[in-house]
Write a protein that holds these residues in place. Structure first.
Motif, PDB file in Angstrom:
ATOM      1  N   LEU A  75       0.828  -1.207   0.000  1.00 36.00           N
ATOM      2  CA  LEU A  75       0.000   0.000   0.000  1.00 36.00           C
ATOM      3  C   LEU A  75       0.861   1.256   0.000  1.00 36.00           C
ATOM      4  CD1 LEU A  75      -2.867  -0.967   2.463  1.00 36.00           C
ATOM      5  CD2 LEU A  75      -2.971  -0.798  -0.026  1.00 36.00           C
ATOM      6  N   THR A  76       1.973   1.208   0.703  1.00 32.37           N
ATOM      7  CA  THR A  76       2.904   2.341   0.697  1.00 32.37           C
ATOM      8  C   THR A  76       3.452   2.561  -0.710  1.00 32.37           C
ATOM      9  OG1 THR A  76       3.511   1.888   2.996  1.00 32.37           O
ATOM     10  CG2 THR A  76       5.036   3.238   1.711  1.00 32.37           C
ATOM     11  N   LEU A  77       3.787   1.479  -1.390  1.00 30.46           N
ATOM     12  CA  LEU A  77       4.280   1.599  -2.770  1.00 30.46           C
ATOM     13  C   LEU A  77       3.187   2.121  -3.705  1.00 30.46           C
ATOM     14  CD1 LEU A  77       6.413  -1.659  -3.033  1.00 30.46           C
ATOM     15  CD2 LEU A  77       7.235   0.688  -2.817  1.00 30.46           C
ATOM     16  N   VAL A  78       1.945   1.714  -3.492  1.00 35.49           N
ATOM     17  CA  VAL A  78       0.838   2.236  -4.295  1.00 35.49           C
ATOM     18  C   VAL A  78       0.706   3.734  -4.082  1.00 35.49           C
ATOM     19  CG1 VAL A  78      -1.682   2.237  -4.544  1.00 35.49           C
ATOM     20  CG2 VAL A  78      -0.451   0.079  -4.429  1.00 35.49           C
ATOM     21  N   GLY A  79       0.787   4.162  -2.820  1.00 33.32           N
ATOM     22  CA  GLY A  79       0.678   5.584  -2.505  1.00 33.32           C
ATOM     23  C   GLY A  79       1.786   6.411  -3.131  1.00 33.32           C
ATOM     24  N   ARG A  80       2.955   5.818  -3.312  1.00 31.93           N
ATOM     25  CA  ARG A  80       4.102   6.527  -3.920  1.00 31.93           C
ATOM     26  C   ARG A  80       4.190   6.292  -5.426  1.00 31.93           C
ATOM     27  NH1 ARG A  80       8.489   4.666   0.589  1.00 31.93           N
ATOM     28  NH2 ARG A  80       7.644   5.900   2.303  1.00 31.93           N
ATOM     29  N   ASP A  81       3.201   5.604  -6.002  1.00 34.26           N
ATOM     30  CA  ASP A  81       3.173   5.261  -7.419  1.00 34.26           C
ATOM     31  C   ASP A  81       4.423   4.487  -7.837  1.00 34.26           C
ATOM     32  OD1 ASP A  81       1.952   5.115  -9.900  1.00 34.26           O
ATOM     33  OD2 ASP A  81       2.949   6.926 -10.626  1.00 34.26           O
ATOM     34  N   ARG A  82       4.818   3.534  -6.981  1.00 40.49           N
ATOM     35  CA  ARG A  82       5.985   2.694  -7.268  1.00 40.49           C
ATOM     36  C   ARG A  82       5.615   1.207  -7.197  1.00 40.49           C
ATOM     37  NH1 ARG A  82      10.527   3.792  -3.516  1.00 40.49           N
ATOM     38  NH2 ARG A  82      11.489   2.253  -4.863  1.00 40.49           N
TER      39      ARG A  82
END
Length: 159
Positions: A67-74
């Motif tokens: 989810l953190t990666l989704v939030g950072r578009d990564r």
């Protein structure tokens, strides 16, 4: 964008609630439920069920990282594949332990004449089959993520 942030926030709240609930089950409920059983059964059941719960907690942590990666578009990066691989391994380990426990319970039921009832083994069989679905779906999703990451890298080169 606002909706996706709201969904990410709600999902994180649910993950925290699930992790707290599993922690309570692991520390307080499970030992109390097994207290009346024989020592050997209690120890084996406590170990197996604790490992299964820890695997589910690992899935929660990995999902949080994704989810953190989704939030950072990564999300389409090699880093996300490691977290998806960890989820697949944790689900696989939990499934193998659950299937082994279900098989042991079914064997005890069929060996003990007073307990011979096909209802519980059939229910366990259904639960084992249904619990294989998340493992297999995660393997498919891992393949899709690998393809999407490759496409994203190609697109980045073109741009």
């Amino acid at each position: 964008m606002l909706r996706s942030r709201l969904v990410l926030l709600l999902l994180r709240i649910v993950l925290v609630a699930a992790a707290l609930w599993l922690g309570v089950v692991l520390v307080f409920s499970l030992p109390g439920e097994l207290a009346d059983e024989g020592l050997v059964f209690r120890v084996i059941a406590q170990i197996v069920l604790s490992i299964v719960i820890l695997c589910v907690l690992a899935v929660i942590v990995c999902t949080w990282r994704l989810l953190t990666l989704v939030g950072r578009d990564r999300i389409f990066s090699p880093e996300s594949r490691r977290w998806v691989d960890a989820i697949a391994w944790a689900l696989g380990i939990a499934w193998v332990l659950f299937a082994g426990g279900a098989l042991a319970v079914a064997a005890v039921i069929f060996v003990t004449p007073a307990l011979r009832d096909p209802g519980v083994p059939m229910a366990l069989f259904g639960m084992v089959v249904l619990s294989a679905l998340p493992v297999l779906l995660m393997l498919v999703m891992r393949g899709l993520l690998r393809q999407a990451t490759a496409y994203r890298a190609e697109l980045d080169e073109v741009i």
